[in-house]
Design a protein around this motif. Structure first.
Motif, mmCIF file in Angstrom:
data_model
loop_
_atom_site.group_PDB
_atom_site.id
_atom_site.type_symbol
_atom_site.label_atom_id
_atom_site.label_comp_id
_atom_site.label_asym_id
_atom_site.label_seq_id
_atom_site.Cartn_x
_atom_site.Cartn_y
_atom_site.Cartn_z
ATOM 1 N N TYR A 1 0.683 -26.415 9.722
ATOM 2 C CA TYR A 1 1.087 -26.972 8.430
ATOM 3 C C TYR A 1 2.544 -27.416 8.497
ATOM 4 O O TYR A 1 2.889 -28.537 8.106
ATOM 5 C CB TYR A 1 0.848 -25.912 7.358
ATOM 6 C CG TYR A 1 1.636 -26.028 6.080
ATOM 7 C CD1 TYR A 1 1.357 -27.019 5.158
ATOM 8 C CD2 TYR A 1 2.625 -25.106 5.784
ATOM 9 C CE1 TYR A 1 2.070 -27.098 3.973
ATOM 10 C CE2 TYR A 1 3.336 -25.161 4.611
ATOM 11 C CZ TYR A 1 3.062 -26.167 3.703
ATOM 12 O OH TYR A 1 3.770 -26.243 2.538
ATOM 13 N N VAL A 2 3.394 -26.563 9.050
ATOM 14 C CA VAL A 2 4.808 -26.924 9.137
ATOM 15 C C VAL A 2 4.999 -28.078 10.114
ATOM 16 O O VAL A 2 5.781 -28.991 9.871
ATOM 17 C CB VAL A 2 5.648 -25.696 9.538
ATOM 18 C CG1 VAL A 2 7.088 -26.101 9.783
ATOM 19 C CG2 VAL A 2 5.587 -24.646 8.448
ATOM 20 N N LEU B 1 2.978 -30.441 10.575
ATOM 21 C CA LEU B 1 2.559 -31.654 9.882
ATOM 22 C C LEU B 1 3.597 -32.109 8.871
ATOM 23 O O LEU B 1 3.933 -33.286 8.810
ATOM 24 C CB LEU B 1 1.239 -31.403 9.154
ATOM 25 C CG LEU B 1 -0.026 -31.660 9.948
ATOM 26 C CD1 LEU B 1 -1.238 -31.311 9.110
ATOM 27 C CD2 LEU B 1 -0.088 -33.119 10.371
ATOM 28 N N VAL B 2 4.100 -31.161 8.053
ATOM 29 C CA VAL B 2 4.972 -31.596 6.967
ATOM 30 C C VAL B 2 6.427 -31.758 7.397
ATOM 31 O O VAL B 2 7.182 -32.461 6.738
ATOM 32 C CB VAL B 2 4.887 -30.681 5.721
ATOM 33 C CG1 VAL B 2 3.495 -30.713 5.127
ATOM 34 C CG2 VAL B 2 5.306 -29.267 6.046
ATOM 35 N N GLN B 3 6.839 -31.092 8.482
ATOM 36 C CA GLN B 3 8.249 -31.176 8.875
ATOM 37 C C GLN B 3 8.445 -31.773 10.257
ATOM 38 O O GLN B 3 9.583 -31.867 10.731
ATOM 39 C CB GLN B 3 8.903 -29.787 8.819
ATOM 40 C CG GLN B 3 8.942 -29.175 7.440
ATOM 41 C CD GLN B 3 9.885 -29.904 6.491
ATOM 42 O OE1 GLN B 3 10.728 -30.682 6.916
ATOM 43 N NE2 GLN B 3 9.713 -29.674 5.207
ATOM 44 N N MET C 1 8.823 -27.161 1.107
ATOM 45 C CA MET C 1 8.270 -27.552 2.401
ATOM 46 C C MET C 1 7.667 -28.949 2.378
ATOM 47 O O MET C 1 7.737 -29.678 3.358
ATOM 48 C CB MET C 1 7.228 -26.528 2.858
ATOM 49 C CG MET C 1 7.801 -25.174 3.185
ATOM 50 S SD MET C 1 9.107 -25.246 4.421
ATOM 51 C CE MET C 1 8.138 -25.460 5.894
ATOM 52 N N VAL C 2 7.018 -29.321 1.280
ATOM 53 C CA VAL C 2 6.415 -30.652 1.204
ATOM 54 C C VAL C 2 7.370 -31.614 0.522
ATOM 55 O O VAL C 2 7.487 -32.775 0.905
ATOM 56 C CB VAL C 2 5.066 -30.589 0.451
ATOM 57 C CG1 VAL C 2 4.431 -31.966 0.380
ATOM 58 C CG2 VAL C 2 4.133 -29.599 1.123
ATOM 59 N N PHE D 1 10.593 -31.870 0.512
ATOM 60 C CA PHE D 1 11.677 -32.406 1.327
ATOM 61 C C PHE D 1 11.251 -32.420 2.776
ATOM 62 O O PHE D 1 10.753 -31.419 3.286
ATOM 63 C CB PHE D 1 12.929 -31.534 1.192
ATOM 64 C CG PHE D 1 13.460 -31.480 -0.204
ATOM 65 C CD1 PHE D 1 14.298 -32.467 -0.677
ATOM 66 C CD2 PHE D 1 13.108 -30.429 -1.045
ATOM 67 C CE1 PHE D 1 14.786 -32.405 -1.970
ATOM 68 C CE2 PHE D 1 13.579 -30.366 -2.335
ATOM 69 C CZ PHE D 1 14.429 -31.358 -2.812
ATOM 70 N N GLU D 2 11.462 -33.557 3.419
ATOM 71 C CA GLU D 2 11.159 -33.611 4.841
ATOM 72 C C GLU D 2 12.469 -33.726 5.598
ATOM 73 O O GLU D 2 13.264 -34.638 5.365
ATOM 74 C CB GLU D 2 10.277 -34.819 5.143
ATOM 75 C CG GLU D 2 9.887 -34.878 6.598
ATOM 76 C CD GLU D 2 9.252 -36.201 6.975
ATOM 77 O OE1 GLU D 2 9.397 -37.182 6.203
ATOM 78 O OE2 GLU D 2 8.627 -36.260 8.031
ATOM 79 N N THR D 3 12.674 -32.794 6.511
ATOM 80 C CA THR D 3 13.882 -32.884 7.321
ATOM 81 C C THR D 3 13.695 -33.998 8.346
ATOM 82 O O THR D 3 12.582 -34.249 8.800
ATOM 83 C CB THR D 3 14.138 -31.561 8.057
ATOM 84 O OG1 THR D 3 12.921 -31.175 8.675
ATOM 85 C CG2 THR D 3 14.574 -30.480 7.122
ATOM 86 N N ARG E 1 9.352 -36.227 -1.083
ATOM 87 C CA ARG E 1 7.941 -36.587 -1.244
ATOM 88 C C ARG E 1 7.414 -35.887 -2.494
ATOM 89 O O ARG E 1 6.471 -35.113 -2.423
ATOM 90 C CB ARG E 1 7.145 -36.115 -0.020
ATOM 91 C CG ARG E 1 7.459 -36.868 1.253
ATOM 92 C CD ARG E 1 6.716 -36.298 2.405
ATOM 93 N NE ARG E 1 7.116 -34.925 2.647
ATOM 94 C CZ ARG E 1 6.982 -34.315 3.834
ATOM 95 N NH1 ARG E 1 6.450 -34.935 4.842
ATOM 96 N NH2 ARG E 1 7.366 -33.064 3.984
ATOM 97 N N GLN F 1 -4.415 -34.481 14.748
ATOM 98 C CA GLN F 1 -3.246 -33.704 14.330
ATOM 99 C C GLN F 1 -3.608 -32.642 13.280
ATOM 100 O O GLN F 1 -2.857 -31.709 13.072
ATOM 101 C CB GLN F 1 -2.161 -34.628 13.794
ATOM 102 C CG GLN F 1 -2.669 -35.588 12.750
ATOM 103 C CD GLN F 1 -1.538 -36.400 12.155
ATOM 104 O OE1 GLN F 1 -0.410 -35.948 12.091
ATOM 105 N NE2 GLN F 1 -1.843 -37.614 11.723
ATOM 106 N N TYR F 2 -4.763 -32.827 12.631
ATOM 107 C CA TYR F 2 -5.171 -31.829 11.636
ATOM 108 C C TYR F 2 -6.063 -30.762 12.246
ATOM 109 O O TYR F 2 -6.485 -29.844 11.579
ATOM 110 C CB TYR F 2 -5.926 -32.494 10.485
ATOM 111 C CG TYR F 2 -5.118 -33.550 9.796
ATOM 112 C CD1 TYR F 2 -4.070 -33.181 8.963
ATOM 113 C CD2 TYR F 2 -5.373 -34.895 9.991
ATOM 114 C CE1 TYR F 2 -3.298 -34.141 8.352
ATOM 115 C CE2 TYR F 2 -4.611 -35.863 9.382
ATOM 116 C CZ TYR F 2 -3.575 -35.481 8.552
ATOM 117 O OH TYR F 2 -2.809 -36.417 7.955
ATOM 118 N N LEU G 1 -4.759 -27.131 12.321
ATOM 119 C CA LEU G 1 -4.624 -26.679 10.934
ATOM 120 C C LEU G 1 -5.999 -26.323 10.376
ATOM 121 O O LEU G 1 -6.196 -25.260 9.778
ATOM 122 C CB LEU G 1 -3.977 -27.778 10.090
ATOM 123 C CG LEU G 1 -3.815 -27.460 8.605
ATOM 124 C CD1 LEU G 1 -2.882 -26.292 8.403
ATOM 125 C CD2 LEU G 1 -3.301 -28.663 7.838
#
Lengths: 309, 501, 306
Positions: free
Chosen positions: A121-122, A124-126, B38-39, B41-43, B58, B463-464, B467
């Motif tokens: 999850y991290v 993917l989002v970061q 976490m969602v 803000f994207e670094t 986002r 990529q999923y 997860l």
């Protein structure tokens, strides 16, 4: 000699950091008797939350070169602790609570699943690449200088890390030993059914344990951001294993044990890297874990356990 | 409108709207707290001129997540309160709308990933609501799955031979497929290669199942034995020039020895401790492989591992002086696909041996003792079963099959490196076992198809994948703690007509 | 004295000094078990005779289960000697053996207070697992069995026959293919006894076998235990709270309180022992039992003359 002192300083800093994560493992193990495999990843999420908080504070000028850095950091710290606590709470609710009293491998597999899920999850989002930040607390005190110019330094950052760790550990120890919540936790550790009969809200007590563990992990996360300046989504795995080793070494279920174990693992890693080899430092930690589990499963400060037949 | 459709519920009680809403709002707020940092803000890797990392925001995604979770929770709460049909209809309507939007991209509100998740969410809600609406009161979904699993087991006598025949014919079927679609008869190299990959994981799943499903020991470092097998094969072949058929059994024996050496000290640890120590061993072996460069080639690995030969006849266009190549032996044109087909049958054979072993051992005292240990170790001790030795055999046997699979991997790739043996690989194999149902041989095949082939077909979902596995493992444990298709039939019956309960 | 064989018991042996019954099967001498500061069993000595039912009774926390756990190797006693002398002349010092060896070699079988079956395995499989060591040998330690060589098939058939015999004895034949975990409580208790008997024990240790049984089941249990003693010639050592079971079937009763032995004798002797009555009633001066307590202890009004 100089090198030794320097490693002592570095190891203690590292130890503070491992100890904070180890407390999360030890508290959860104490109360529900399982390894919270996802705890390393909770720490990792804490580090991302802290990084985002610092980036925001930095962008708005709160972490400027002037004073107020410490204050801003403490605000970021408090916020990451709060947000991370929600992660700890959610993980328990989703992955562990429905499995209480289930088939014995089930919570463990669920925990591994949760760990994999959080990691990806991290990612993917970061993003998959390490995220970096510039140093926030700079400057140091030179303690010794060797003839060849090697200096032993104690940085302000190291002082900050150790101070915050000691302060937070003191607060949490007080909570656990002196408050009704702490009593409820200890009651649940001994006998959940009996505790429930006596009016302890077992579910809530377990939730709070996860919340506390996650909050402390967020502190460690912030320190990792400050100390290393770079974090990535895979950090949780290796830090998690080391912190777990610290918890086992100190005696799983024992709070002072986790702190002592963290300190020892920090020192061992610092000295091992300095004097033996950096490649095999993870092997060293794993070997300690295996050795302790085999020869002294109760750790240094743990209580001996009697097998219930 | 709610009470009219709740007629299927024996006791109609008014819907507790306040409670339902309150709970959904709380869960929505929790989602907000989870998603906001976490969602939201994207670094990024770029920095401001003062050195702070730039953040992308986002907030639309955060809003999507919060609304979706709020609505989903609300819907599920209503289902629990007895409002089933309306929720089902609405969920399917939302599902259809979102899916249509995702395909046609009329209103590009969010990015595709978020929209896909929303579609899946709507599907789950619709499915649950419909299920609860139409299924008879009192049966749980887990019981229905029990029946499915038991049915599969009963039909195993039919399914297994058909499956075996299909597996045997598979390379030729791909040829026929090419013929039927207007081409010439040509075995599809890609398809057979995929079959090889699938069967490797089926074999690994069956191997891990011996220790996790039968003996009940959660081994998180199974990949270590896979690695020992692969490196044993590679080193034996490269250093001594031994052929595949000499190296294969040796690699298995070495992996089993590794299992015994590692297992001896740790097998008296139970449950969680055992799991984490095996995880540690998996990592130690990988770190050693990476760093012991003079022996293992370090991070670059070992290359030039000899490819398998057809019992001494190589699959080469131009064989070395004095050797006869496979195609010459049979008077065929040289084709690269010969080797792939040979590898396919090789792994099929190895996998079948693993399966046959498991099926036989379950009917022998050792296999029964493994299962008894899984159920209750203390009772086993009181019956005179030596727990340590019994576990050690399970560990060693599972390691041996892992070693076989590893040496197959080495010969197939012609190259091994530590990168192939990470914890993710262990987790993948464990996911197959868990998904298939601990102890269920057929379930593991189905799970391997799902876990290995689906991501191959839907590359963009790659990529999923991990997860989804993580989330899937959690959900399956919550739903069916012994695995999706777990069902255990007694190995011995007294009254042939007797039932399981 | 630890080197002595049980046959050469000296005058220091407190239990043997007064032993004049059947030949001894199990001799417990000075058994002590400490956990940290807590002494769960304190210098307990007693003898259980061959072909006899010996009951260990005592209030909760008296150390009864701890004695069992020492006997069956789950705990290593802090001090003391546990010797088993089988009818065929072989003897074993149990305190030196690992748990599974006690079951395999000395042949001490046991059941558990909180039933420990293999819940996901069938009733029949539970009984087959109990014959593991014999079958393991017959399957050539699995190697021959895997390839179908040797007499494994025969051995398995014999094992099934034995299982059928015990299923019949405990009345579970009709439920042989059920998962053990799905059996009703009383059936689970009986299955656990059958499973223990399938190991062909010399001594059968039962931890509260009558707990949770209804009166009819309890009566059947009495018959079963008597038949195990008389027909199979197996010595039974039992922990029990149900006094109707204890007084009804045991030949010899040992009473523990706070980890110490306070009485030892026939049921009649024990139930008239003032120390025992005090242990059950607390430190009261009166020797008169209220009628409901007397009934609980199984003392009929004419008990004294019996």
């Amino acid at each position: 000699m100089e090198n030794f002192v320097q490693q002592l300083i570095n190891g203690t800093t590292l130890g503070a950091f491992f100890g904070l994560v180890a407390i999360g493992y030890t508290m959860v193990y104490g109360i529900i008797g399982m390894i919270n495999f996802a705890h390393g990843d909770i720490y990792m999420i804490g580090s991302f939350t802290a990084l985002i908080g610092m980036a925001l504070a930095g962008a708005t000028g709160l972490l400027g070169d002037t004073g107020g850095v410490i204050l801003a950091l403490l605000v970021v710290l408090a916020l990451s602790m709060a947000f991370n606590a929600v992660y700890g709470w959610s993980v328990e609710r989703i992955a562990y609570r429905p499995l209480r009293g289930s088939f014995r491998l089930a919570p463990l597999i669920s925990a591994i699943g949760m760990s994999i899920a959080l990691q990806n999850y991290v990612q993917l989002v970061q993003g998959a690449r390490p995220r970096t930040i510039r140093p926030v607390i700079e400057g140091n005190i030179v303690l010794m200088t060797r003839s060849d110019g090697f200096t032993v330094v104690l940085s302000y950052l190291q002082i900050f890390i150790v101070l915050v760790t000691v302060a937070l550990m003191a607060v949490f120890t007080l909570i656990i030993t002196r408050t009704a919540l702490g009593r409820a936790q200890r009651a649940c550790e001994q006998d959940k059914t009996m505790a429930a009969l006596l009016g302890v809200n077992v579910d809530r007590t377990i939730s709070i344990t996860f919340v506390m563990g996650a909050a402390l992990a967020a502190v460690a996360g912030l320190m990792a951001v400050l100390y290393y300046g770079a974090i990535d989504f895979y950090d949780g795995f290796i830090i998690g294993v080391k912190a777990f080793t610290a918890a086992v070494l100190g005696g799983i279920g024992s709070l002072p044990g986790a702190m002592l174990g963290g300190l020892l693992i920090g020192l061992i890693e610092a000295f091992w890297s300095a004097y033996v080899s950096t490649e095999y430092k993870d092997v060293a930690v794993f070997s300690i874990l295996v050795g302790v589990l085999i020869f002294r499963p109760t750790g240094l400060l743990g209580k001996p356990q009697i097998e219930k037949v | 409108m709610a009470t009219a459709t709740a007629a299927s519920v024996p006791v109609t009680r008014p819907v507790n709207w306040i409670g339902v809403l309150k709970d959904a709002v709380i869960i929505g707020l929790v989602t907000l707290a989870l998603a906001l940092p976490m969602v939201g803000f994207e670094t990024t890797s770029s920095t401001t001129e003062r050195g702070w990392p730039l953040l992308n925001t986002r907030f639309a995604d955060v809003a999507a997540a919060v609304i979706a979770v709020f609505l989903g929770r609300l819907a599920l709460n209503l289902v629990r309160e007895g409002v089933r049909a309306p929720v089902a209809f609405m969920a399917w309507a939302v599902f259809a709308l979102l899916l249509a939007n995702l395909i046609t991209e009329t209103v590009p509100v969010w990015n595709e990933a978020v929209e896909t998740l929303l579609v899946i969410g709507a599907f789950v809600v619709g499915f649950v609501a419909t299920w609860r609406w139409l299924s008879p009161e009192g049966t749980t979904s887990s019981e229905v799955m029990d029946d499915v699993a038991a049915g599969l087991q009963r039909w195993n006598r039919v399914i297994a031979p058909i499956g075996l025949l299909l597996a045997l014919a598979f390379p030729w079927l791909t040829g026929l497929y090419a013929l039927a679609t207007g081409g010439e008869f040509a075995i599809s190299r890609n398809a057979v290669d995929l079959g090889v990959l699938l069967l490797t994981y089926v074999m690994l799943g069956w191997g891990l199942n011996i220790i996790v499903g039968l003996a009940g020991l959660l081994d998180l470092g199974y990949v270590a034995f896979y690695a020992v097998g692969a490196y044993s094969y590679a080193l034996l072949a490269l250093n001594f020039g031994w052929g595949f058929w000499a190296c294969l059994p040796l690699a298995g024996v070495l992996a089993a020895l590794a299992g015994i050496v590692l297992g001896f000290p740790v097998l008296r640890l139970h449950g969680d401790y055992f799991a984490i120590v095996t995880l540690g061993f998996g990592e130690i072996i990988r770190v050693v492989l990476t760093n012991w460069s003079s022996f293992t080639g370090g991070p670059n690995g070992l290359s030039g591992i000899p490819r398998p030969t057809f019992f001494g006849f190589p699959f080469e266009r131009n064989p070395a002086e004095g050797e006869t190549a496979f195609h010459q032996l049979f008077g065929l044109e040289f084709e690269g696909v010969h080797r792939v087909v040979f590898l396919y049958y090789l792994i099929l054979l190895l996998a079948l041996i693993t399966n046959l072993f498991t099926m036989r051992i379950r009917r022998l005292p050792l296999g029964r003792a493994w299962e008894a240990l899984r159920e209750d170790e203390i009772a086993c001790r009181s019956l005179g079963i030596n727990p340590r030795n019994t576990k050690l055999t399970a560990f060693a046997v599972a390691a041996m099959f892992g070693g076989f699979a590893g040496s197959f991997f080495a010969t197939r790739q012609g190259f091994v490196s530590p990168e192939s043996f990470t914890f993710i690989e262990s987790a993948l194999i464990l996911a197959i076992v868990v998904l298939g149902g601990m102890g269920s041989q057929l379930g593991i095949v189905l799970a391997a198809v799902l876990v290995i082939l689906l991501p191959e077909w839907f590359r963009e979902l790659d990529q999923y994948r991990m997860l989804a596995f993580g989330v899937g493992m959690v959900l399956i444990m919550v739903w069916r703690p012994r695995g999706l298709l777990a069902h255990r039939a007694p190995t011995l019956r007294l009254n042939s007509a007797g039932g399981g309960r | 004295m630890s080197g002595d064989l049980p046959a050469e018991r000296g005058p220091t042996d407190p239990a043997a000094a007064t032993w004049d019954r059947v030949p001894p099967l199990l001799t417990v001498e000075h058994l002590t078990m400490r956990f940290g500061g807590l002494t769960a069993v304190d210098d307990v000595s007693f003898i259980a005779g061959q072909r006899e039912i010996t009951a260990i009774i005592g209030p909760n926390g008296a150390g009864k289960t701890t004695v069992f756990n020492c006997l069956t190797g789950f705990y290593r006693p802090t001090a003391g000697r546990l010797s088993l002398e089988r009818g065929d002349g072989t003897h074993y010092l149990l305190e030196r053996m690992e748990g599974f060896r006690i079951a395999r070699e000395a042949r001490v079988a046991r059941t558990f207070q909180n039933i420990r079956l293999f819940p996901q395995m069938s009733v029949l499989e539970n009984l087959i697992v109990a014959q593991h060591n014999k079958l393991m040998l017959a399957s050539g330690y699995t190697v021959l069995g895997l390839f179908g060589i040797g007499g494994y098939r025969e051995a398995e058939r014999a094992a099934v026959e034995k299982a059928k015999f015990w299923l019949d004895r405990v009345g579970l034949t009709a439920r042989a293919d059920w998962d053990a975990g799905n059996l009703p409580y009383g059936d689970q208790r009986r299955l656990e006894i059958a499973r223990a008997m399938c190991t062909e024990p010399a001594l059968l240790c039962l931890d509260e076998p009558a707990a949770g049984l209804n009166p009819r089941e309890s009566l059947e249990l009495n018959q079963l235990l008597l038949s195990i003693r008389d027909d199979d010639g197996v010595g039974v050592l039992l922990i029990e709270h149900d006094m109707s079971v204890v007084m009804g079937i045991s030949d010899h009763v040992i009473v523990l309180d706070y980890g110490r032995k306070i009485a030892d004798g026939t049921p009649v002797e024990v139930r008239n022992d003032p120390t025992v009555i005090r242990a059950y009633l607390g430190e009261e001066e009166s020797d008169e039992l209220p009628p409901e307590v007397a009934a609980d202890l199984g003392i009929a009004p004419d008990a004294g003359t019996q």
